[in-house]
Design an enzyme around this catalytic site. Structure first.
Site, short mmCIF file in Angstrom:
data_model
loop_
_atom_site.label_atom_id
_atom_site.label_comp_id
_atom_site.label_asym_id
_atom_site.label_seq_id
_atom_site.Cartn_x
_atom_site.Cartn_y
_atom_site.Cartn_z
N ASP A 77 0.96 5.00 1.81
CA ASP A 77 0.38 5.70 2.96
C ASP A 77 -0.35 6.98 2.55
O ASP A 77 -1.41 7.31 3.11
CB ASP A 77 1.47 6.03 3.98
CG ASP A 77 1.96 4.79 4.72
OD1 ASP A 77 1.28 3.75 4.66
OD2 ASP A 77 3.04 4.85 5.35
N ARG A 108 5.85 -9.74 16.87
CA ARG A 108 6.51 -8.53 16.36
C ARG A 108 5.82 -7.30 16.93
O ARG A 108 4.61 -7.13 16.77
CB ARG A 108 6.43 -8.51 14.83
CG ARG A 108 7.02 -7.30 14.12
CD ARG A 108 6.60 -7.38 12.66
NE ARG A 108 7.26 -6.45 11.77
CZ ARG A 108 6.82 -5.22 11.48
NH1 ARG A 108 5.73 -4.76 12.08
NH2 ARG A 108 7.48 -4.46 10.62
N HIS A 158 0.83 -1.20 0.00
CA HIS A 158 0.00 0.00 0.00
C HIS A 158 0.87 1.26 0.00
O HIS A 158 2.08 1.20 0.24
CB HIS A 158 -0.94 0.01 1.20
CG HIS A 158 -0.23 0.04 2.53
ND1 HIS A 158 0.32 -1.08 3.11
CD2 HIS A 158 0.05 1.07 3.37
CE1 HIS A 158 0.88 -0.76 4.25
NE2 HIS A 158 0.76 0.54 4.44
N HIS A 191 4.98 -0.04 -0.10
CA HIS A 191 5.59 -0.96 0.86
C HIS A 191 4.58 -1.96 1.40
O HIS A 191 3.38 -1.82 1.22
CB HIS A 191 6.23 -0.19 2.02
CG HIS A 191 5.24 0.63 2.80
ND1 HIS A 191 4.88 1.90 2.43
CD2 HIS A 191 4.51 0.35 3.93
CE1 HIS A 191 3.99 2.39 3.29
NE2 HIS A 191 3.74 1.46 4.20
#
Length: 315
Positions: free
Chosen positions: A228, A294, A226, A284
């Site tokens: 941002d 994570r 996507h 990204h």
């Protein structure tokens, strides 16, 4: 009377014919066995090599389309910056001279936030997310809006838990959050040559906790590529502060800049700050997490003061 069966004629005794046949037969048997042993050995070695490769791929959690690692998790980077041509995404938004991206790129540093600070700020995420958590393995905690993943939905933790929040967080937690945000803001301003005061924190700025649990809703599908600036129009500069270590705390989960034929990745390291301009020049995604957990925090900035948000205040 049944006819008698005749056997094969015997070689004359002492002729040596039988003796010559036996050694040759034995040699053929031994040779065949040797070939089988070599074939079996080669097969086993090949299988072991394939298995080792699969295990290595699985343990690293890597995607085979990554061609360059911009930052390895074992190295400590004082600062690395890669300039890239700006996209046209910013042209459709109001520009703010001296702030809106004219110079675009991506940077990584391991010297802005200490690992101790990363551990302390991770504890804020752990405390907040202990109140809920997504059924699908991708959970968020937004201290600004109060958004918290709970099951398949979101709640406002300030309204949902009320006064209990004061027993979960402390003023020191929120002060640390503000301090870290300011350090990241200064880093971005210096890298892009702009005045830090022209940057405004914007939403969504949030903690994320990702594990390998299967997605239950669209909100859990964090791995899609996507932009941002397209997804959140207010974003001009995006940053991520990693709060856990790649291959020590989790496998997979690397950050990938998507480029045709030459994807590049950042391997998370606790305290590492990765930042970039938010347009299409920095398409990204995040790899799926294959094991472990994570933790990270996304901190976004805008040049438009109308889209700015305040730091969270302890209640």
């Amino acid at each position: 009377m049944a006819p008698q069966r005749r056997g094969a004629p015997k070689a004359p005794e002492g002729s040596g014919a039988a003796g010559r046949r036996r050694p040759n037969s034995t040699k053929h048997v031994r040779a065949a066995r040797e070939v089988r042993r070599k074939w079996l050995g080669t097969t086993i070695l090949g299988a072991c090599a394939v298995l080792a490769g699969l295990l290595l791929w699985s343990s690293r959690g890597g995607d085979d389309d990554v061609t360059e690692v911009l930052a390895h998790h074992r190295e400590i980077l004082p600062g690395r910056f890669i300039e890239v041509p700006c996209s046209e995404d910013y042209d459709s938004h109001r520009r703010f001279e001296g702030c809106s991206p004219r110079k675009c790129g991506r940077g990584i540093t391991d010297t802005v936030i200490t690992r101790d600070e990363a551990q302390r700020i991770r504890s804020i995420a752990e405390k907040g997310l202990s109140l809920g958590g997504s059924d699908g393995g991708a959970s968020i905690l937004d201290l600004h809006s109060g958004a918290l993943s709970v099951g398949k939905h979101f709640v406002n933790l300030y309204r949902y838990f009320g006064d209990k929040i004061q027993t979960v967080f402390s003023e020191e937690d929120f002060q640390l959050y503000r301090d870290v945000r300011q350090k990241v803001q200064l880093t971005i301003a210096q890298a892009f040559g702009i005045n830090a005061s022209s940057l405004h924190l914007t939403k969504p700025t949030f903690f994320s906790r990702i594990n390998s649990t299967q997605a239950q809703t669209a909100h859990d599908e964090y791995w899609h590529a996507h932009v941002d600036k397209v997804t959140y129009g207010s974003f001009d500069y995006t940053s991520l502060l990693y709060l856990s270590d790649y291959l020590d705390d989790f496998g997979g989960g690397r950050f990938v800049f998507v480029e045709e034929g030459a994807n590049k990745t950042v391997e998370p390291r606790a305290g590492r700050v990765s930042f970039f301009t938010s347009g299409s020049e920095n398409l990204h995604r995040v790899e799926k997490v294959h094991w472990g957990t994570r933790y990270a925090i996304t901190i976004a900035f805008t040049c438009n003061p109308d889209h700015g948000i305040a730091d969270p205040e302890f209640m």
